[in-house]
Design a protein around this motif. Structure first.
Motif, PDB file in Angstrom:
ATOM      1  N   ALA A  20      13.318  10.669 -99.916  1.00 28.21           N
ATOM      2  CA  ALA A  20      12.063  11.123-100.522  1.00 28.21           C
ATOM      3  C   ALA A  20      12.289  12.373-101.355  1.00 28.21           C
ATOM      4  CB  ALA A  20      11.021  11.386 -99.432  1.00 28.21           C
ATOM      5  N   ARG A  21      13.109  13.300-100.875  1.00 29.13           N
ATOM      6  CA  ARG A  21      13.356  14.530-101.633  1.00 29.13           C
ATOM      7  C   ARG A  21      14.091  14.233-102.940  1.00 29.13           C
ATOM      8  NH1 ARG A  21      14.345  16.632 -96.447  1.00 29.13           N
ATOM      9  NH2 ARG A  21      16.610  16.616 -96.736  1.00 29.13           N
ATOM     10  N   ARG A  22      14.984  13.275-102.921  1.00 25.21           N
ATOM     11  CA  ARG A  22      15.659  12.877-104.172  1.00 25.21           C
ATOM     12  C   ARG A  22      14.648  12.277-105.146  1.00 25.21           C
ATOM     13  NH1 ARG A  22      20.223   8.908-102.478  1.00 25.21           N
ATOM     14  NH2 ARG A  22      20.684   8.961-104.727  1.00 25.21           N
ATOM     15  N   ALA A  23      13.729  11.473-104.624  1.00 22.13           N
ATOM     16  CA  ALA A  23      12.697  10.883-105.481  1.00 22.13           C
ATOM     17  C   ALA A  23      11.774  11.959-106.049  1.00 22.13           C
ATOM     18  CB  ALA A  23      11.892   9.857-104.683  1.00 22.13           C
ATOM     19  N   VAL A  24      11.446  12.957-105.238  1.00 19.25           N
ATOM     20  CA  VAL A  24      10.601  14.066-105.706  1.00 19.25           C
ATOM     21  C   VAL A  24      11.241  14.743-106.910  1.00 19.25           C
ATOM     22  CG1 VAL A  24       9.851  16.413-105.132  1.00 19.25           C
ATOM     23  CG2 VAL A  24       9.378  14.533-103.563  1.00 19.25           C
ATOM     24  N   ARG A  25      12.536  15.004-106.826  1.00 21.94           N
ATOM     25  CA  ARG A  25      13.230  15.680-107.944  1.00 21.94           C
ATOM     26  C   ARG A  25      13.139  14.859-109.223  1.00 21.94           C
ATOM     27  NH1 ARG A  25      16.749  17.233-103.649  1.00 21.94           N
ATOM     28  NH2 ARG A  25      18.165  15.478-104.009  1.00 21.94           N
ATOM     29  N   LEU A  26      13.238  13.543-109.103  1.00 22.36           N
ATOM     30  CA  LEU A  26      13.147  12.689-110.290  1.00 22.36           C
ATOM     31  C   LEU A  26      11.720  12.671-110.839  1.00 22.36           C
ATOM     32  CD1 LEU A  26      15.358   9.652-109.163  1.00 22.36           C
ATOM     33  CD2 LEU A  26      15.945  11.426-110.834  1.00 22.36           C
ATOM     34  N   LEU A  27      10.728  12.562-109.964  1.00 27.12           N
ATOM     35  CA  LEU A  27       9.332  12.505-110.404  1.00 27.12           C
ATOM     36  C   LEU A  27       8.864  13.830-110.984  1.00 27.12           C
ATOM     37  CD1 LEU A  27       7.863  10.419-107.453  1.00 27.12           C
ATOM     38  CD2 LEU A  27       8.035   9.682-109.839  1.00 27.12           C
ATOM     39  N   GLU A  28       9.420  14.927-110.518  1.00 25.94           N
ATOM     40  CA  GLU A  28       9.069  16.233-111.078  1.00 25.94           C
ATOM     41  C   GLU A  28       9.945  16.569-112.275  1.00 25.94           C
ATOM     42  OE1 GLU A  28       7.050  18.712-107.462  1.00 25.94           O
ATOM     43  OE2 GLU A  28       9.218  18.942-107.714  1.00 25.94           O
ATOM     44  N   GLY A  29      10.899  15.702-112.573  1.00 22.77           N
ATOM     45  CA  GLY A  29      11.752  15.894-113.742  1.00 22.77           C
ATOM     46  C   GLY A  29      11.247  15.073-114.914  1.00 22.77           C
ATOM     47  N   ASP A  30      12.041  14.092-115.315  1.00 24.94           N
ATOM     48  CA  ASP A  30      11.678  13.331-116.511  1.00 24.94           C
ATOM     49  C   ASP A  30      11.322  11.881-116.221  1.00 24.94           C
ATOM     50  OD1 ASP A  30      14.151  12.443-115.756  1.00 24.94           O
ATOM     51  OD2 ASP A  30      15.111  12.723-117.707  1.00 24.94           O
ATOM     52  N   GLU A  31      11.300  11.476-114.961  1.00 27.39           N
ATOM     53  CA  GLU A  31      11.020  10.079-114.626  1.00 27.39           C
ATOM     54  C   GLU A  31       9.583   9.934-114.148  1.00 27.39           C
ATOM     55  OE1 GLU A  31      11.415   6.774-115.217  1.00 27.39           O
ATOM     56  OE2 GLU A  31      13.527   7.350-114.988  1.00 27.39           O
ATOM     57  N   VAL A  32       8.839   8.995-114.729  1.00 25.96           N
ATOM     58  CA  VAL A  32       7.424   8.846-114.387  1.00 25.96           C
ATOM     59  C   VAL A  32       7.114   7.507-113.722  1.00 25.96           C
ATOM     60  CG1 VAL A  32       6.655  10.406-116.202  1.00 25.96           C
ATOM     61  CG2 VAL A  32       6.874   7.968-116.699  1.00 25.96           C
ATOM     62  N   ARG A  33       7.998   6.532-113.832  1.00 24.25           N
ATOM     63  CA  ARG A  33       7.737   5.208-113.268  1.00 24.25           C
ATOM     64  C   ARG A  33       8.408   5.081-111.909  1.00 24.25           C
ATOM     65  NH1 ARG A  33       9.672   0.673-116.187  1.00 24.25           N
ATOM     66  NH2 ARG A  33       8.163  -0.492-114.940  1.00 24.25           N
ATOM     67  N   VAL A  34       7.613   4.720-110.908  1.00 21.40           N
ATOM     68  CA  VAL A  34       8.128   4.608-109.543  1.00 21.40           C
ATOM     69  C   VAL A  34       9.219   3.540-109.456  1.00 21.40           C
ATOM     70  CG1 VAL A  34       7.513   3.996-107.162  1.00 21.40           C
ATOM     71  CG2 VAL A  34       5.970   5.409-108.538  1.00 21.40           C
ATOM     72  N   GLU A  35       9.038   2.429-110.158  1.00 20.42           N
ATOM     73  CA  GLU A  35      10.035   1.367-110.122  1.00 20.42           C
ATOM     74  C   GLU A  35      11.377   1.852-110.661  1.00 20.42           C
ATOM     75  OE1 GLU A  35       7.034   1.169-111.345  1.00 20.42           O
ATOM     76  OE2 GLU A  35       6.029  -0.204-109.943  1.00 20.42           O
ATOM     77  N   ARG A  36      11.323   2.678-111.699  1.00 21.45           N
ATOM     78  CA  ARG A  36      12.559   3.212-112.272  1.00 21.45           C
ATOM     79  C   ARG A  36      13.209   4.211-111.310  1.00 21.45           C
ATOM     80  NH1 ARG A  36      17.251   2.829-114.531  1.00 21.45           N
ATOM     81  NH2 ARG A  36      17.861   4.666-115.754  1.00 21.45           N
ATOM     82  N   VAL A  37      12.395   5.006-110.625  1.00 21.26           N
ATOM     83  CA  VAL A  37      12.936   5.939-109.627  1.00 21.26           C
ATOM     84  C   VAL A  37      13.647   5.168-108.531  1.00 21.26           C
ATOM     85  CG1 VAL A  37      12.312   7.596-107.821  1.00 21.26           C
ATOM     86  CG2 VAL A  37      11.253   7.761-110.080  1.00 21.26           C
ATOM     87  N   ALA A  38      13.015   4.101-108.030  1.00 21.55           N
ATOM     88  CA  ALA A  38      13.629   3.287-106.976  1.00 21.55           C
ATOM     89  C   ALA A  38      14.955   2.700-107.456  1.00 21.55           C
ATOM     90  CB  ALA A  38      12.674   2.184-106.553  1.00 21.55           C
ATOM     91  N   GLU A  39      14.960   2.230-108.694  1.00 20.80           N
ATOM     92  CA  GLU A  39      16.173   1.650-109.252  1.00 20.80           C
ATOM     93  C   GLU A  39      17.293   2.683-109.338  1.00 20.80           C
ATOM     94  OE1 GLU A  39      17.656  -0.268-113.518  1.00 20.80           O
ATOM     95  OE2 GLU A  39      15.520  -0.284-113.004  1.00 20.80           O
ATOM     96  N   ARG A  40      16.958   3.890-109.773  1.00 21.72           N
ATOM     97  CA  ARG A  40      17.967   4.949-109.895  1.00 21.72           C
ATOM     98  C   ARG A  40      18.504   5.370-108.524  1.00 21.72           C
ATOM     99  NH1 ARG A  40      15.897   9.474-114.132  1.00 21.72           N
ATOM    100  NH2 ARG A  40      17.854  10.433-113.411  1.00 21.72           N
TER     101      ARG A  40
END
Length: 262
Positions: A153-173
């Motif tokens: 979850a903390r890794r996902a938070v960093r992506l969502l607070e960075g430049d990634e806005v799509r949850v599906e793309r975050v999951a993929e990364r």
């Protein structure tokens, strides 16, 4: 008699887990203005009531909608805002058990939560309050384990607070399914990743609006599709239009107990 601290507690630092510490007090003769905006954070709140005669320690979970209230009788308050994904391991309860709730710490920790309140009331300064909080949290971390879902979850938070806005793309990364990410995120942060992404946009807009009134530009910079999208989110999450929210903030007197991004 000085308190005894073991080696683990004495070297423990809240800075790894806490992103903001605030001490607030109302203007003399007025209530303390409380403002919690959705931001995906859990906050520990220590309040001194009736000029130190009593107090309480509560946990304010992540909010899906804004909360505005006036807290009467509060002499001062200290708030520790946890970084997303850390409240579970530190408090010993899943973050989504606290969502949209304000819970006495004693309900979570039992008697030790009440003992901590008495300990904090006896502190003579803010550094001493923080030292005693560090000691209490350090002892609790030894009694709980950190699940892998919290790290994800903390890794996902960093992506969502960075430049990634799509949850599906975050999951993929992150190499997981969107369903797995939603489950881990909700348990560890307290809200789903889509709701968290909405709170990120809201906080960005609030910060930008402090220095600009160009709502079309603010909407674009904050990650909204357009100005209408921004207004719709403000109405749903805050209960006000952006303009009404700023007018309220400008008219608010005294110190506010606020939940927002640093």
């Amino acid at each position: 008699m000085p308190r005894t601290m073991d080696a683990a507690a004495s070297t423990f630092s809240l800075s790894r887990f806490v992103e903001e510490v605030r001490a607030v007090a109302p203007v003399a003769g007025r209530a303390l203005d409380v403002e919690w905006l959705p931001n995906g954070r859990t906050t520990l709140v220590f309040r001194v009531i009736e000029e130190g005669r009593r107090g309480d320690v509560t946990v304010a979970g992540p909010r899906t909608r804004a909360l505005f209230k006036n807290a009467t009788g509060v002499a001062r308050a200290v708030m520790l805002q946890f970084k997303p994904g850390w409240s579970g391991p530190l408090l010993g309860v899943a973050a989504n058990a606290l969502t949209d709730r304000i819970v006495p710490l004693e309900d979570i920790w039992g008697r030790s939560g009440g003992d901590l309140c008495l300990d904090l009331l006896a502190a003579r300064s803010l550094p001493e309050v923080l030292d005693r909080l560090s000691h209490a949290v350090a002892l609790r971390t030894r009694q709980t384990s950190e699940p892998a879902s919290a790290r994800l979850a903390r890794r996902a938070v960093r992506l969502l607070e960075g430049d990634e806005v799509r949850v599906e793309r975050v999951a993929e990364r992150l190499g997981v399914t969107a369903r797995h990410l939603r489950r881990a995120f909700t348990e560890s942060v307290g809200i789903g990743p889509k709701d968290f992404a909405r709170s990120v946009r809201l906080q960005r807009a609030v910060r930008r609006a402090a220095s600009s009134k160009d709502w079309a530009r603010i909407a674009a910079d904050a990650g909204y599709y357009d100005q209408a999208h921004l207004i719709a989110d403000f109405r749903e999450l805050v209960g006000l239009t952006p303009g009404a929210f700023l007018k309220r903030a400008g008219a608010r007197g005294g110190e506010a107990m606020a939940g927002g991004a640093p």
